[in-house]
Scaffold this motif. Structure first.
Motif, PDB file in Angstrom:
ATOM      1  N   PRO A 268     118.611  38.133-106.034  1.00 54.29           N
ATOM      2  CA  PRO A 268     117.983  37.708-104.772  1.00 54.29           C
ATOM      3  C   PRO A 268     117.354  36.328-104.928  1.00 54.29           C
ATOM      4  CG  PRO A 268     116.640  39.370-105.863  1.00 54.29           C
ATOM      5  CD  PRO A 268     117.938  39.312-106.614  1.00 54.29           C
ATOM      6  N   GLN A 269     117.524  35.507-103.916  1.00 52.94           N
ATOM      7  CA  GLN A 269     117.118  34.110-103.997  1.00 52.94           C
ATOM      8  C   GLN A 269     115.701  33.901-103.465  1.00 52.94           C
ATOM      9  OE1 GLN A 269     119.554  31.539-105.348  1.00 52.94           O
ATOM     10  NE2 GLN A 269     119.908  33.615-106.082  1.00 52.94           N
ATOM     11  N   GLU A 270     114.826  33.420-104.347  1.00 48.10           N
ATOM     12  CA  GLU A 270     113.494  33.016-103.911  1.00 48.10           C
ATOM     13  C   GLU A 270     113.495  31.542-103.553  1.00 48.10           C
ATOM     14  OE1 GLU A 270     109.977  35.719-105.805  1.00 48.10           O
ATOM     15  OE2 GLU A 270     110.765  34.151-107.093  1.00 48.10           O
ATOM     16  N   LYS A 271     112.699  31.202-102.550  1.00 51.59           N
ATOM     17  CA  LYS A 271     112.490  29.811-102.167  1.00 51.59           C
ATOM     18  C   LYS A 271     110.991  29.559-102.068  1.00 51.59           C
ATOM     19  CE  LYS A 271     116.660  29.509 -99.260  1.00 51.59           C
ATOM     20  NZ  LYS A 271     117.165  29.194 -97.887  1.00 51.59           N
ATOM     21  N   VAL A 272     110.595  28.306-102.250  1.00 54.51           N
ATOM     22  CA  VAL A 272     109.186  27.935-102.108  1.00 54.51           C
ATOM     23  C   VAL A 272     109.065  26.807-101.092  1.00 54.51           C
ATOM     24  CG1 VAL A 272     107.112  27.085-103.262  1.00 54.51           C
ATOM     25  CG2 VAL A 272     108.692  28.562-104.500  1.00 54.51           C
ATOM     26  N   TYR A 273     108.078  26.922-100.243  1.00 53.74           N
ATOM     27  CA  TYR A 273     107.705  25.815 -99.360  1.00 53.74           C
ATOM     28  C   TYR A 273     106.209  25.573 -99.513  1.00 53.74           C
ATOM     29  CZ  TYR A 273     106.196  23.209 -95.310  1.00 53.74           C
ATOM     30  OH  TYR A 273     105.596  22.275 -94.508  1.00 53.74           O
ATOM     31  N   LEU A 274     105.819  24.292 -99.578  1.00 55.73           N
ATOM     32  CA  LEU A 274     104.411  23.912 -99.656  1.00 55.73           C
ATOM     33  C   LEU A 274     104.019  23.152 -98.396  1.00 55.73           C
ATOM     34  CD1 LEU A 274     104.517  24.811-102.602  1.00 55.73           C
ATOM     35  CD2 LEU A 274     103.376  22.687-103.238  1.00 55.73           C
ATOM     36  N   HIS A 275     103.020  23.670 -97.708  1.00 54.37           N
ATOM     37  CA  HIS A 275     102.422  22.936 -96.592  1.00 54.37           C
ATOM     38  C   HIS A 275     101.257  22.146 -97.163  1.00 54.37           C
ATOM     39  CE1 HIS A 275     100.027  23.086 -92.536  1.00 54.37           C
ATOM     40  NE2 HIS A 275     100.466  21.879 -92.824  1.00 54.37           N
ATOM     41  N   THR A 276     101.337  20.821 -97.122  1.00 56.88           N
ATOM     42  CA  THR A 276     100.259  19.957 -97.601  1.00 56.88           C
ATOM     43  C   THR A 276      99.452  19.443 -96.422  1.00 56.88           C
ATOM     44  OG1 THR A 276     101.761  18.055 -97.615  1.00 56.88           O
ATOM     45  CG2 THR A 276     101.503  19.266 -99.679  1.00 56.88           C
ATOM     46  N   ASP A 277      98.206  19.078 -96.711  1.00 57.65           N
ATOM     47  CA  ASP A 277      97.329  18.661 -95.614  1.00 57.65           C
ATOM     48  C   ASP A 277      97.708  17.312 -95.029  1.00 57.65           C
ATOM     49  OD1 ASP A 277      96.413  17.579 -98.147  1.00 57.65           O
ATOM     50  OD2 ASP A 277      94.624  16.869 -97.107  1.00 57.65           O
ATOM     51  N   ARG A 278      98.369  16.461 -95.822  1.00 62.52           N
ATOM     52  CA  ARG A 278      98.713  15.114 -95.364  1.00 62.52           C
ATOM     53  C   ARG A 278     100.057  14.697 -95.937  1.00 62.52           C
ATOM     54  NH1 ARG A 278      93.319  12.301 -97.400  1.00 62.52           N
ATOM     55  NH2 ARG A 278      94.675  10.482 -97.511  1.00 62.52           N
ATOM     56  N   PRO A 279     100.703  13.671 -95.349  1.00 66.39           N
ATOM     57  CA  PRO A 279     101.982  13.208 -95.894  1.00 66.39           C
ATOM     58  C   PRO A 279     101.827  12.270 -97.084  1.00 66.39           C
ATOM     59  CG  PRO A 279     101.471  12.033 -93.870  1.00 66.39           C
ATOM     60  CD  PRO A 279     100.403  13.076 -94.036  1.00 66.39           C
ATOM     61  N   TYR A 280     100.668  11.591 -97.230  1.00 70.83           N
ATOM     62  CA  TYR A 280     100.445  10.687 -98.364  1.00 70.83           C
ATOM     63  C   TYR A 280      98.946  10.565 -98.609  1.00 70.83           C
ATOM     64  CZ  TYR A 280     100.094   7.462 -94.383  1.00 70.83           C
ATOM     65  OH  TYR A 280      99.769   6.873 -93.189  1.00 70.83           O
ATOM     66  N   TYR A 281      98.593   9.955 -99.752  1.00 66.91           N
ATOM     67  CA  TYR A 281      97.207   9.983-100.214  1.00 66.91           C
ATOM     68  C   TYR A 281      96.841   8.658-100.875  1.00 66.91           C
ATOM     69  CZ  TYR A 281      97.986  14.962 -99.563  1.00 66.91           C
ATOM     70  OH  TYR A 281      98.297  16.174 -99.020  1.00 66.91           O
ATOM     71  N   LEU A 282      95.536   8.524-101.184  1.00 68.26           N
ATOM     72  CA  LEU A 282      95.024   7.432-102.004  1.00 68.26           C
ATOM     73  C   LEU A 282      94.457   8.023-103.293  1.00 68.26           C
ATOM     74  CD1 LEU A 282      93.053   5.256 -99.399  1.00 68.26           C
ATOM     75  CD2 LEU A 282      95.402   4.939-100.194  1.00 68.26           C
ATOM     76  N   VAL A 283      94.470   7.227-104.357  1.00 71.09           N
ATOM     77  CA  VAL A 283      93.799   7.649-105.581  1.00 71.09           C
ATOM     78  C   VAL A 283      92.340   7.959-105.240  1.00 71.09           C
ATOM     79  CG1 VAL A 283      93.027   6.915-107.865  1.00 71.09           C
ATOM     80  CG2 VAL A 283      95.331   6.358-107.103  1.00 71.09           C
ATOM     81  N   GLY A 284      91.852   9.099-105.692  1.00 70.79           N
ATOM     82  CA  GLY A 284      90.512   9.551-105.362  1.00 70.79           C
ATOM     83  C   GLY A 284      90.510  10.684-104.345  1.00 70.79           C
ATOM     84  N   ASP A 285      91.645  10.876-103.642  1.00 72.18           N
ATOM     85  CA  ASP A 285      91.761  11.960-102.663  1.00 72.18           C
ATOM     86  C   ASP A 285      92.078  13.277-103.359  1.00 72.18           C
ATOM     87  OD1 ASP A 285      91.270  10.257-100.535  1.00 72.18           O
ATOM     88  OD2 ASP A 285      93.394   9.895-100.117  1.00 72.18           O
ATOM     89  N   THR A 286      92.127  14.333-102.559  1.00 75.34           N
ATOM     90  CA  THR A 286      92.562  15.650-103.026  1.00 75.34           C
ATOM     91  C   THR A 286      93.762  16.094-102.208  1.00 75.34           C
ATOM     92  OG1 THR A 286      90.336  16.309-103.736  1.00 75.34           O
ATOM     93  CG2 THR A 286      91.903  18.069-103.310  1.00 75.34           C
ATOM     94  N   ILE A 287      94.792  16.579-102.883  1.00 74.46           N
ATOM     95  CA  ILE A 287      95.959  17.146-102.211  1.00 74.46           C
ATOM     96  C   ILE A 287      95.704  18.639-102.028  1.00 74.46           C
ATOM     97  CG2 ILE A 287      98.434  17.597-102.344  1.00 74.46           C
ATOM     98  CD1 ILE A 287      98.676  15.174-104.215  1.00 74.46           C
ATOM     99  N   TRP A 288      95.562  19.069-100.791  1.00 76.11           N
ATOM    100  CA  TRP A 288      95.388  20.485-100.481  1.00 76.11           C
ATOM    101  C   TRP A 288      96.734  21.051-100.040  1.00 76.11           C
ATOM    102  CZ3 TRP A 288      90.625  22.446-101.535  1.00 76.11           C
ATOM    103  CH2 TRP A 288      89.550  21.538-101.591  1.00 76.11           C
ATOM    104  N   PHE A 289      97.062  22.264-100.483  1.00 73.64           N
ATOM    105  CA  PHE A 289      98.350  22.835-100.108  1.00 73.64           C
ATOM    106  C   PHE A 289      98.298  24.356-100.068  1.00 73.64           C
ATOM    107  CE2 PHE A 289      98.469  22.501-104.749  1.00 73.64           C
ATOM    108  CZ  PHE A 289      98.905  23.773-105.121  1.00 73.64           C
ATOM    109  N   LYS A 290      99.256  24.910 -99.340  1.00 75.15           N
ATOM    110  CA  LYS A 290      99.490  26.354 -99.343  1.00 75.15           C
ATOM    111  C   LYS A 290     100.953  26.587 -99.670  1.00 75.15           C
ATOM    112  CE  LYS A 290      99.188  30.647 -96.673  1.00 75.15           C
ATOM    113  NZ  LYS A 290      98.714  31.294 -95.417  1.00 75.15           N
ATOM    114  N   ALA A 291     101.219  27.520-100.587  1.00 74.73           N
ATOM    115  CA  ALA A 291     102.581  27.857-100.991  1.00 74.73           C
ATOM    116  C   ALA A 291     103.039  29.117-100.285  1.00 74.73           C
ATOM    117  CB  ALA A 291     102.648  28.045-102.504  1.00 74.73           C
ATOM    118  N   TYR A 292     104.237  29.045 -99.725  1.00 71.63           N
ATOM    119  CA  TYR A 292     104.899  30.210 -99.150  1.00 71.63           C
ATOM    120  C   TYR A 292     106.143  30.487 -99.997  1.00 71.63           C
ATOM    121  CZ  TYR A 292     102.143  29.241 -94.901  1.00 71.63           C
ATOM    122  OH  TYR A 292     101.128  29.015 -94.005  1.00 71.63           O
ATOM    123  N   VAL A 293     106.244  31.671-100.592  1.00 69.06           N
ATOM    124  CA  VAL A 293     107.392  32.045-101.409  1.00 69.06           C
ATOM    125  C   VAL A 293     108.161  33.129-100.663  1.00 69.06           C
ATOM    126  CG1 VAL A 293     108.189  32.915-103.640  1.00 69.06           C
ATOM    127  CG2 VAL A 293     106.128  31.501-103.521  1.00 69.06           C
TER     128      VAL A 293
END
Length: 921
Positions: free
Chosen positions: A59-84
């Motif tokens: 059975p094939q698992e897939k992962v998708y990540l919803h991130t809070d933004r499309p791009y960032y600056l150094v010093g930011d935080t990348i927030w995400f949720k994973a859907y498997v």
């Protein structure tokens, strides 16, 4: 007879015969109305059985990540949720209990790695892009489960994330490439250096190195011109390419401070290229064929082309012009005895001549017309030579994700046979149509993309469309299934100030584009959300051309037909893991009845014990391992003796892989992130006004404190004078790594640790740089390769510094060759020869942090510091109960258009996404 899919798996398949146009709908689908009989030798039955077996055992698992933004600056935080998800219906996976999420640098090295526990197929986490340890560049977020490793990295979630320069870094850079037809110097990198205001760094000395997989290709020195530009003529590798190559530059800024910038060579080829794809794979003489094409530029993205097709008599037979991202199609009727070529004109005026695939005298062309109705029209066209042998029999199978939705045996007695395929119950996604010979050999393939009304109906609403700064906003979610019934689902929510973070929605990677499109196609898909953002007749037409130019990649029929059973190398990982191993005598014989004690480095952890079986195996079951947890295992024989060797089975790490999405690399972050940088400057200015330290000052403070800690330690004969090593790595106290190997792998530049078969200790990581093995010297003592392993497993927090000795001949002579010279606090990590004890630090679960969302009372007690958040709100845990959900947050101080994105799914795999906007004035 109505049969469900499980019943289908238990019975044999009889393909129904048909002639001409099947007006009476003699074809029956496998979704419940296929007729069956028992014929074990039927090749078509074997095809279906092989596919069903593949889908059930793999059975094939897939992962998708919803991130809070499309791009960032150094010093930011990348927030995400994973859907498997699991299987063709994209239901939330209960197979795996852990998902791995890696942050990979431009140089394809690991910058950070997270292991997150999955709850009902979902997890959330974050990456902190610390000023002190991160550089700007094109990073990638890669996500996978252990089970997905069986399919390989091609099937992982892999997305380019652009990280722009922080204002705490004084040098901003961008690069562009110029190409020539000279094979010796086909490309020149033109690098621009400026300050944050765009003023050029002119007359600055720059050292540069071109590296490929950490091996030096070329090096040199230069000086920026009056415009702040440096031109570097790039030497290609032996194949004349730049695959996996990156340019590292060091610019001498103020006070002789060396600023390092790295640039991935975006070139996938030194010249533009075009490929032609006959529909279903073949051209047959006398059969009109749709010929698709795709033109790719040197940087891996589609380019505008046009041209004509001529035959071998130079007679023009067709014209063509790209319609979308270098793709298009034209019709061609090949004739017997003739060959064809395309004369292509590119946007820059250059030209090329490309031979088209040679047509066959016999065979078929399979055409599929996606009518966006309840029927898909399939046409099988046969060549005249094929029909000379009389009526022919072929098989047609349509499948998606391993689930068969249609199948029939078809009689071909005339040049064209039309088959209306009932598609009312077909789901959204890529449907693969395959034509088989009577012997069960696949001869034609055509994929189409179905965009059905089977997604969630999501509606977002607020009390008003315009709000004030710091005002409380409430958003109501109304979620219904495709039939209009309220549904319960899990969602993630991102709210950003779109004025500070402009978004090109066609370039986004969404839950639809990832799970339904990109995850099942071979190769790079440019601007995947273009096909979903504003679906219309034009986008659907261009999506069908994409299907003609990129193949289905989940499996090949040849692999299925081989009958070779699927044996997974990686088993599904649960939340609780097993620690296993073997206890041996010093002569390598199993120790039965031996005792194993396991202790944790965490305070209050109770020791665990077990006994080995007759083969010397031991097992500690269902353990919850958290980040930073270290284990010490000790083995004894039946009599309590320690003359034994303890071996622990360790989960192999997934190594970084080359970037599969070179086309998404962004070479000019200043232009892309101008609004975000301006917002960051405002934050810095506001903090200074309030007497607070800005990010630049905070970073300097960290460096000053670190320098005090980095006072010289030992005085062995292998001490490296400060500043003389090729590179000195000094840890940041805020770094968190599970062991020394992870620390060295992520933080060392131009040093890799590939797995090699050492004669002394078998397979293990070996430090390499530019093709040479490095010796490890620890606190003045040289380690052999077996002792390296004990160091790799140790706690990295006691390391003071790592000096890389690679080119300084005086140092090489002093230490006896290229080396990593490691100094630790108080001389820790002396090598141990106690084989009965092992230290093991498995990758543990990271704990997700909670996004801070301020609450304002709008009175004198509110903070006076300006609130200039770009991610205004992030919530990975929104639930709709009976179709209703609600979330609340406070606006920031910045004015503009605020963009709300909600993505999610329910347990049945129904996907949803909605974008909502309001204004802050």
């Amino acid at each position: 007879m109505n049969l469900n899919r499980s019943q289908c798996a238990k019975r044999s398949l009889r393909f129904l015969r048909s002639k001409g146009v099947l007006a009476g709908l003699a074809l029956l689908t496998l979704v419940g109305i296929f007729a069956f009989t028992s014929r074990e030798d039927d090749p078509f039955e074997k095809i279906i059985a092989a596919l069903e077996k593949w889908a059930s055992t793999n059975p094939q698992e897939k992962v998708y990540l919803h991130t809070d933004r499309p791009y960032y600056l150094v010093g930011d935080t990348i927030w995400f949720k994973a859907y498997v998800t699991l299987g063709a219906k994209h239901q939330l996976s209960m197979l795996s209990g852990a998902v791995y999420v890696d942050l990979i640098s431009e140089k394809d090295s690991l910058a950070a790695s997270l292991k997150l526990p999955l709850t009902a197929g979902m997890a959330n986490g974050e990456f902190v892009l610390a000023d002190s340890s991160m550089n700007d560049g094109n990073y990638r977020i890669r996500a996978y489960t252990q089970w997905m490793r069986n399919a390989g990295p091609d099937y992982f979630y892999d997305k380019v994330i652009k990280v722009g320069n922080s204002i705490s870094n004084p040098v901003f850079s961008s690069v562009k490439y110029e190409y020539t037809k000279d094979p010796k110097t086909p490309a020149t990198a033109v690098i621009l250096y400026t300050d944050e205001k765009g003023e050029p760094y002119s007359g600055k000395k720059v050292n540069f190195e071109l590296l490929e997989n950490s091996n030096l290709v070329m090096s040199g020195k230069g000086e920026t011109d009056a415009k702040g530009e440096l031109r570097v003529v790039l030497k290609p590798n032996k194949e004349g390419k730049y695959s996996g190559a990156y340019l590292v530059t060091k610019l001498e800024a103020k006070d002789k401070e060396m600023i390092t910038k790295s640039f991935l060579i975006k070139s996938v080829a030194t010249q533009s290229d075009i490929q032609f794809f006959p529909e279903s794979g073949n051209m047959v003489n006398g059969v009109r064929t749709k010929m698709a094409f795709k033109a790719i530029g040197t940087e891996g993205t589609g380019i505008v082309v046009k041209g004509v097709v001529t035959d071998n008599t130079n007679a023009q037979v067709a014209e063509f012009e790209s319609t979308h991202l270098g793709m298009g199609f034209f019709q061609l009727m090949p004739e017997s005895g003739k060959t064809y070529q395309a004369k292509v004109t590119y946007a820059d005026g250059s030209e090329s001549t490309v031979k088209l695939p040679v047509a066959s005298e016999t065979g078929y062309v399979l055409s599929v017309y996606n009518t966006e109705s309840d029927t898909v029209l399939v046409r099988i066209r046969a060549g005249a030579e094929t029909l000379k042998g009389g009526e022919q029999t072929v098989g047609l199978v349509a499948q998606m994700g391993g689930a068969v939705y249609f199948g029939s045996q078809i009689s071909v007695a005339k040049p064209m046979v039309s088959i209306p395929v009932p598609a009312k119950d077909f789901p959204s996604g890529i449907m693969q149509f395959t034509l088989f010979s009577v012997a069960g050999v696949p001869i034609n393939e055509r994929i189409i993309f179905l965009q059905r009304n089977d997604q969630m109906d999501l509606k977002l609403s607020s009390a008003k469309q315009t709000y004030a700064a710091r005002e409380k906003v409430g958003i109501d979610l109304d979620a219904k299934d495709p039939k209009g019934q309220p549904l319960t689902g899990s969602f993630s929510v991102s709210v950003i100030n779109e004025t500070a973070i402009p978004v090109d929605e066609t370039k986004e990677n969404t839950i639809f584009s990832q799970l339904l499109l990109s995850s099942d196609l071979k190769g790079y898909v440019e601007n995947p959300n273009y096909y979903f953002h504003n679906s219309n007749e034009e986008t659907r037409g261009n999506l069908d051309i994409l299907m003609l130019t990129q193949g289905y990649r989940r499996f090949t029929w040849k692999e299925l037909a081989s009958g070779k059973p699927f044996v997974p190398t990686h088993k599904p990982e649960k939340v609780g893991i097993n620690i296993t191993g073997k206890l041996l005598t010093l002569t390598n014989k199993p120790v039965a009845g031996g005792s194993i004690i396991m202790m944790s480095n965490k305070v209050g952890g109770k020791p665990l014990d077990t006994v080995t079986d007759a083969q010397g195996n031991f097992k500690f079951s269902n353990l919850i391992i958290m980040k930073g947890m270290g284990l010490t295992l000790q083995g004894r024989n039946e009599k309590g003796g320690n003359k034994v060797e303890l071996k622990v089975d360790k989960l192999t790490s997934q190594l970084p892989t080359p970037n599969p999405n070179i086309g998404d690399i962004e070479n000019d972050s200043r232009q892309l992130m101008a609004a975000a940088l301006e917002n960051s400057r405002k934050q810095e200015s506001e903090m200074l006004k309030r007497g607070m330290m800005g990010r630049t000052q905070q970073l300097n403070e960290v460096v000053i404190k670190a320098r005090k800690r980095w006072a010289a330690r030992s005085t062995s004969s292998y001490d490296i004078p400060e500043g003389h090593a090729d590179f000195t790595l000094k840890p940041d106290p805020r770094d968190q790594f599970r062991d020394v190997l992870e620390f060295l792998t992520i933080r060392l530049t131009n040093v890799t640790f590939p797995m090699q078969d050492t004669q002394e200790c078998g397979m293990m990581p070996v430090p390499m740089s530019r093709g040479e093995r490095l010796t490890i010297i620890l606190n003045g003592s040289k380690l052999n390769v077996c002792q390296n392993l004990a160091l790799y497993e140790a706690d990295p927090s006691d390391i003071v510094k790592v000096d890389v000795v690679r080119t300084n001949q005086a140092l090489i002579s002093m230490v006896g060759g290229p080396a990593l010279v490691i100094t630790t606090k108080f001389g820790n990590y002396r090598a141990s020869n106690d084989f009965s004890m092992k230290h093991y630090s498995p990758q543990g679960f990271n704990m997700a942090k909670e996004f801070y969302s301020p609450k304002y009372k709008n009175d004198d007690n509110d903070p006076k510091l300006a609130d200039l958040r770009t991610t205004v709100y992030w919530n990975p845990g929104l639930i709709s109960q009976n179709g209703k959900g609600k979330f609340e947050f406070f606006n920031a101080d910045s004015k503009g258009s605020y963009r709300v994105v909600v993505e999610g799914m329910n347990a049945a795999g129904v996907l949803g996404r909605q974008v909502y906007r309001y204004k802050v004035e």
